[in-house]
Design an enzyme around this catalytic site. Structure first.
Site, PDB file in Angstrom:
ATOM      1  N   HIS A   1      -4.096  -4.434  -0.124  1.00 56.25           N
ATOM      2  CA  HIS A   1      -3.688  -4.860   1.300  1.00 56.25           C
ATOM      3  C   HIS A   1      -3.797  -6.541   1.207  1.00 56.25           C
ATOM      4  CE1 HIS A   1      -3.456  -1.433   3.579  1.00 56.25           C
ATOM      5  NE2 HIS A   1      -4.513  -0.749   2.604  1.00 56.25           N
TER       6      HIS A   1
ATOM      7  N   GLU B   1      -2.919  -8.513   3.280  1.00 57.80           N
ATOM      8  CA  GLU B   1      -3.237  -9.129   4.563  1.00 57.80           C
ATOM      9  C   GLU B   1      -4.438  -8.978   5.173  1.00 57.80           C
ATOM     10  OE1 GLU B   1      -2.095  -6.061   3.916  1.00 57.80           O
ATOM     11  OE2 GLU B   1      -2.908  -4.345   5.390  1.00 57.80           O
TER      12      GLU B   1
ATOM     13  N   CYS C   1       0.759  -1.234   0.002  1.00 56.79           N
ATOM     14  CA  CYS C   1       0.013   0.104  -0.001  1.00 56.79           C
ATOM     15  C   CYS C   1       0.866   1.384  -0.176  1.00 56.79           C
ATOM     16  CB  CYS C   1      -0.840   0.069   1.149  1.00 56.79           C
ATOM     17  SG  CYS C   1      -2.153   1.255   1.055  1.00 56.79           S
TER      18      CYS C   1
END
Lengths: 212, 257
Positions: free
Chosen positions: A191, A193, A85
């Site tokens: 992202h 994650e 990001c």
């Protein structure tokens, strides 16, 4: 002592916990994930995860404050390096955010805002699940189907001078570079994650990557 | 190929336990936020929202642990709302693993708080929750106002103007709940959703009133929402999130499947 050390760079700007949890979830017993704000850990680590959130100016300021600029620039040249990001955007030369900010200049190019004049209907931030079209056969794409959806939240995107650095593209009103790769470096606008199975696979691939 | 619309299940949490009886037939502990969040993740939820409905400070600490537990096992975006009143509250929840916080009353009592929070943590993690009720009569131009205290207390603030103001202060997203429709199962207030969605650049989440799958599509197609939030339709096992996504896709909406 064959333990592998993966440093998650903490400069006060990001959801480090989510990033380190996702990495830990995919790491094997021999891999240690360390959240750190010490330059010597960056030096020592076998590979680097470089997350980031918030505004470009605040990120660059925080990197300066923590003495991380040189260690990051050095690590990005020599060991497996994973930008996420804002950790992608600040790798570029310059960002248009906050009336213009000089960034790390690790990859030549600019960071620009979505063009609302050309697309007055566009919703910004670009928030949600969008597809990444993989434009190269990178080891980090292993096991991730072409056009998989990842979770994005951002209002700015990167434009590298050298289009050969583009590893993935995404369309939101306009097509932009959503992943870059060059030698030992891979960075993504989304992202991972927060991108469920495909995001976790990306972490797994990074943890197994030797940087080539 | 473009951005998918999102489905967001919402869970009410009281002292660390999910309430309003989520009923999965094969779940061991129906009140365990981690189990339920995992289940929704497996079904393809695009995000999960936790609404902390507890009152006491002690129970709020419990919520932090809930967020920590969920965030270490569920890898999709998490939003936490309810009781977020200070920068410290925002920081605590983000550090625990929340990706966004929803701010409601605090924004009304102190709009500057929204700007402070956005400046400190970034717009991407600040959702402003707007609880609105229709105040115009029949035959009049549509008008909605903001209500607090679960819809009991009026503030006299125009909902559309408020939405624009929140956008200016930096909010990254708006969660628009019709207090007229909440719990009715007759569908979103589509005029309210559309009036707000068309007046701002930031994404709008439609909320309040979902009773059947077609309501979700209406929220996007007629309400112009980027995301739809629902609770009971998923909790009671009436529909899985995957069913809902397939139904929306069949209506021509781009979904992550």
């Amino acid at each position: 002592m064959n333990q592998k050390l993966v440093a998650v760079v903490d400069y006060g700007m990001g959801n480090l916990r989510s990033v380190s949890k996702a990495a830990e979830h995919m790491a094997d017993d021999q891999t240690r994930i360390l959240i750190t704000s010490h330059p010597e850990d960056i030096e020592k680590a076998d590979s680097i995860i470089f997350p980031g959130q918030g505004a470009a100016k605040a990120c660059m300021h925080a990197l300066q404050e923590t003495g991380m600029i040189h260690p990051i620039q050095k690590a990005a040249q020599e060991k497996p390096f994973f930008g996420i990001c804002m950790g992608l955007q600040v790798l570029m030369s310059h960002s248009d955010e906050n009336d213009g900010v000089d960034c790390l200049d690790i990859i030549k190019g600019e960071v620009k805002h979505f063009d609302l004049e050309r697309n007055p209907e566009l919703k910004v931030p670009h928030m949600g699940w969008n597809q990444i079209h993989q434009t190269n056969e990178h080891p980090l794409w292993y096991g991730i189907p072409q056009e998989s959806r990842f979770y994005f939240v951002h209002s700015y995107f990167v434009e590298p001078q050298n289009p050969n650095y583009i590893a993935g593209e995404t369309t939101h009103g306009q097509t932009f570079a959503s992943a870059l790769s060059h030698k030992n470096l891979f960075a993504i606008q989304a992202h991972p994650e927060k991108s469920a199975e495909h995001g976790l696979q990306l972490f797994k691939n990074f943890l197994q990557w030797n940087g080539q | 190929m473009s951005l998918a619309k999102r489905i967001i299940p919402c869970l009410d949490v009281d002292d660390g336990r999910v309430v309003k009886g989520v009923q999965f037939v094969d779940i061991r502990d129906a009140g365990d936020p981690v189990e339920i969040a995992k289940r929704y993740d497996e079904q393809g939820a695009d995000e999960i929202t936790f609404l902390d409905i507890t009152a006491t400070a002690h129970e709020r600490d419990t919520m932090v642990h809930v967020v920590e537990d969920v965030a270490s096992q569920v890898f999709i975006p998490l939003t936490v709302g309810g009781g977020i009143r200070s920068l410290e509250d925002v920081r605590t929840m983000l550090n625990a693993g929340a990706d966004k916080v929803a701010v409601n009353s605090a924004a009304i009592f102190n709009p500057g708080f929204v700007k402070e929070a956005c400046d400190a943590f970034g717009s991407q993690c600040i959702v402003v929750a707007i609880d609105a009720k229709k105040v115009s009569g029949e035959g009049e131009d549509n008008k909605w106002e903001i209500f607090t205290h679960g819809g009991r207390k009026e503030t006299g603030i125009d909902a559309v103007e408020w939405a624009q103001k929140m956008e200016k202060l930096g909010a990254g997203e708006l969660l628009v709940t019709s207090m007229d429709r909440d719990g009715t199962k007759i569908g979103f207030d589509l005029e309210l959703t559309r009036a707000i969605a068309d007046s701002v650049k930031i994404p709008v989440i439609a909320s309040g009133g979902v009773g059947e799958l077609s309501h979700l599509s209406q929220g996007v197609l007629q309400g112009h929402a980027e995301a739809v939030l629902a609770a009971s339709i998923f909790h009671f096992g009436e529909h899985t999130i995957e069913e809902a996504k397939r139904a929306m896709q069949a209506d021509g909406i781009e979904m992550r499947l």
